[in-house]
Write an enzyme that holds these catalytic residues in place. Structure first.
Site, PDB file in Angstrom:
ATOM      1  N   HIS A 116      -8.381  -5.014   0.826  1.00  0.00           N
ATOM      2  CA  HIS A 116      -7.093  -4.329   0.641  1.00  0.00           C
ATOM      3  C   HIS A 116      -7.563  -2.727   0.840  1.00  0.00           C
ATOM      4  CE1 HIS A 116      -2.806  -3.921  -0.889  1.00  0.00           C
ATOM      5  NE2 HIS A 116      -3.125  -2.940  -0.108  1.00  0.00           N
ATOM      6  N   HIS A 157      -6.376   0.654   3.313  1.00  0.00           N
ATOM      7  CA  HIS A 157      -5.834   1.291   4.551  1.00  0.00           C
ATOM      8  C   HIS A 157      -6.388   2.485   5.056  1.00  0.00           C
ATOM      9  CE1 HIS A 157      -1.700  -0.884   3.729  1.00  0.00           C
ATOM     10  NE2 HIS A 157      -2.438  -0.850   2.417  1.00  0.00           N
ATOM     11  N   HIS A 189       1.947  -7.504   2.469  1.00  0.00           N
ATOM     12  CA  HIS A 189       2.294  -6.733   0.974  1.00  0.00           C
ATOM     13  C   HIS A 189       3.668  -7.367   0.430  1.00  0.00           C
ATOM     14  CE1 HIS A 189      -0.707  -3.862   2.357  1.00  0.00           C
ATOM     15  NE2 HIS A 189      -0.304  -3.003   1.552  1.00  0.00           N
ATOM     16  N   GLU A 202       4.783  -5.691  -4.518  1.00  0.00           N
ATOM     17  CA  GLU A 202       4.055  -4.518  -5.223  1.00  0.00           C
ATOM     18  C   GLU A 202       5.196  -3.819  -6.235  1.00  0.00           C
ATOM     19  OE1 GLU A 202       3.092  -1.592  -2.077  1.00  0.00           O
ATOM     20  OE2 GLU A 202       2.112  -0.458  -3.564  1.00  0.00           O
ATOM     21  N   ASP A 242      -6.847  -0.010  -2.062  1.00  0.00           N
ATOM     22  CA  ASP A 242      -5.587   0.454  -1.195  1.00  0.00           C
ATOM     23  C   ASP A 242      -5.682   1.629  -0.315  1.00  0.00           C
ATOM     24  OD1 ASP A 242      -3.183  -0.414  -0.400  1.00  0.00           O
ATOM     25  OD2 ASP A 242      -2.206   0.574  -2.270  1.00  0.00           O
ATOM     26  N   ASP A 243      -5.563   2.977  -0.818  1.00  0.00           N
ATOM     27  CA  ASP A 243      -5.816   4.177  -0.494  1.00  0.00           C
ATOM     28  C   ASP A 243      -6.378   4.988  -1.082  1.00  0.00           C
ATOM     29  OD1 ASP A 243      -3.397   3.664   1.779  1.00  0.00           O
ATOM     30  OD2 ASP A 243      -2.417   3.162  -0.107  1.00  0.00           O
TER      31      ASP A 243
HETATM   32  N1  ADE Z   1       0.638   1.664   3.028  1.00  0.00           N
HETATM   33  C1  ADE Z   1      -0.367   2.150   2.650  1.00  0.00           C
HETATM   34  N2  ADE Z   1      -0.554   2.000   1.095  1.00  0.00           N
HETATM   35  C2  ADE Z   1       0.439   1.132   0.935  1.00  0.00           C
HETATM   36  C3  ADE Z   1       1.091   0.477  -0.061  1.00  0.00           C
HETATM   37  N3  ADE Z   1       0.047   0.708  -1.374  1.00  0.00           N
HETATM   38  N4  ADE Z   1       1.971  -0.239  -0.372  1.00  0.00           N
HETATM   39  C4  ADE Z   1       2.679  -0.397   0.994  1.00  0.00           C
HETATM   40  N5  ADE Z   1       2.432   0.167   2.341  1.00  0.00           N
HETATM   41  C5  ADE Z   1       1.254   0.917   2.085  1.00  0.00           C
HETATM   42 ZN    ZN Z   2      -1.607  -1.365   0.397  1.00  0.00          ZN
END
Ligand code: ADE
Ligand code: ZN
Length: 333
Positions: free
Chosen positions: A20, A22, A200, A203, A281-282
């Site tokens: 996971h 991005h 997703h 969350e 994630d990011d």
């Molecule tokens: N796009 C990038 N990170 C995300 C996240 N945590 N949840 C939903 N969309 C995303």
């Molecule tokens: Zn994500």
């Protein structure tokens, strides 16, 4: 050696997989600054420090606004190559041997960027990663769920021309108010075209969105899914069907899904027998790549070496690698 020291050392030296991530979320402020100059794109920041200090989020939407603004500096195939290559160097550093990365084409094609430039830039960096470091990878294209079905069908059409590079499709962006049922027809078409599906769900959104991702979108994995513990029937279903949940602990803290890491429910999910693993994630926005996520989470939740092992094993088991490759890595852990 203290127990925590042996856990940290295990995390650092063990081969790992990430499911996971991005790719646009791995855009570090330094590269954002460099690309804004290279492409003559104005960004509302004067320095790298100013960019970093803007990263104070109150929820998912407050993050997405900055994340999409940051992505505006990505223009050429070379930009997407450089972005992906920087992430690959982080993988090498963290001993990640397999990674499955998301990209958000609609946030780029809406600015006039060519779909092929995006995919080819990412793919070339991943091919180089395999040639130089033996790192394997898969690419998953995400639909932006705040957009309408028509825009998503148009981007699916583009993806069909790149089936050799894209293994699956996912669903991301603003969750609340954009339920999976909005994309039932789209995912049916994607499956017909041979793409695997993930989404997703849970969350910030309710357990119902996890049910609908399973039943309507036929997903192989749930991204995040941390809200599932609110629904016992759902937990049983996820467990019985071995559905992977790609949990991202530092992301959940930065986006205030939990108030602090000590209160994250990952250990409860593990105790419930769910197939969970840790992801970043990011990472450029949330304060750390995979090893930092694993180390910080293990410390905060006092995870044992065996529990960390299970997390890492689950990641390989839940990947889209073939069985032979999965077993190869599982034997190394
Ligand atoms: N796009 C990038 N990170 C995300 C996240 N945590 N949840 C939903 N969309 C995303
Ligand atoms: Zn994500």
């Amino acid at each position: 050696m203290k127990n925590t020291d042996s856990v940290i050392s295990f995390i650092n030296k063990t081969p790992k997989s990430e499911l996971h991530l991005h790719i646009e979320g791995s855009l570090e402020p330094e590269l954002m600054f460099k690309l804004s100059k290279r492409n003559k794109i104005e960004i509302p920041f004067k320095s790298v420090d100013e960019i970093r200090s803007a990263y104070n989020f109150t929820n998912l939407d407050s993050f997405l606004k900055i994340y999409y603004e940051g992505s505006n500096v990505l223009i050429t195939e070379e930009d997407f190559f450089d972005l992906t290559w920087e992430y690959i160097l982080r993988c090498k550093n963290d001993n990640i041997v397999h990674t499955e990365i998301f990209f958000d084409p609609q946030s780029h094609t809406s600015r006039g960027i060519n779909f092929s430039d995006i995919v080819n830039g990412i793919y070339k960096a991943l091919t180089k990663a395999n040639n130089e470091f033996r790192i394997t990878s898969k690419i998953i294209m995400c639909f932006l769920r705040h957009l309408d079905e028509e825009s998503c069908f148009a981007i699916l059409k583009e993806a069909v021309n790149h089936k050799d590079k894209i293994i699956g499709v996912g669903l991301d962006s603003s969750e609340k108010g954009n339920p999976p049922k909005k994309f039932k027809r789209l995912f049916e078409e994607a499956i017909k075209e041979g793409f695997l599906t993930v989404a997703h769900a849970g969350e910030e959104g309710p357990p119902e969105y996890i049910w609908d991702s399973l039943n309507l979108l036929k997903v192989k994995r749930i991204d995040h899914g941390v809200q599932c513990l609110k629904d016992d029937k759902l937990v049983n279903n996820l467990k019985e069907n071995n559905i992977p949940l790609t949990v991202c602990p530092l992301s959940n803290i930065k986006l205030r899904v939990f108030d602090k890491l000590e209160n994250h429910n990952l250990k409860k999910m593990l105790d419930a027998g769910l197939r969970v693993m840790v992801n970043s994630d990011d990472p450029a926005y949330f304060g750390g790549y995979l090893n930092t996520n694993l180390i910080e989470t293990s410390k905060a939740l006092n995870l044992s070496l065996d529990e960390v092992k299970i997390l890492i094993q689950n990641s390989f088991k839940s990947s889209f690698l073939d069985e032979k490759s999965k077993n190869f890595w599982l034997n190394k852990i």
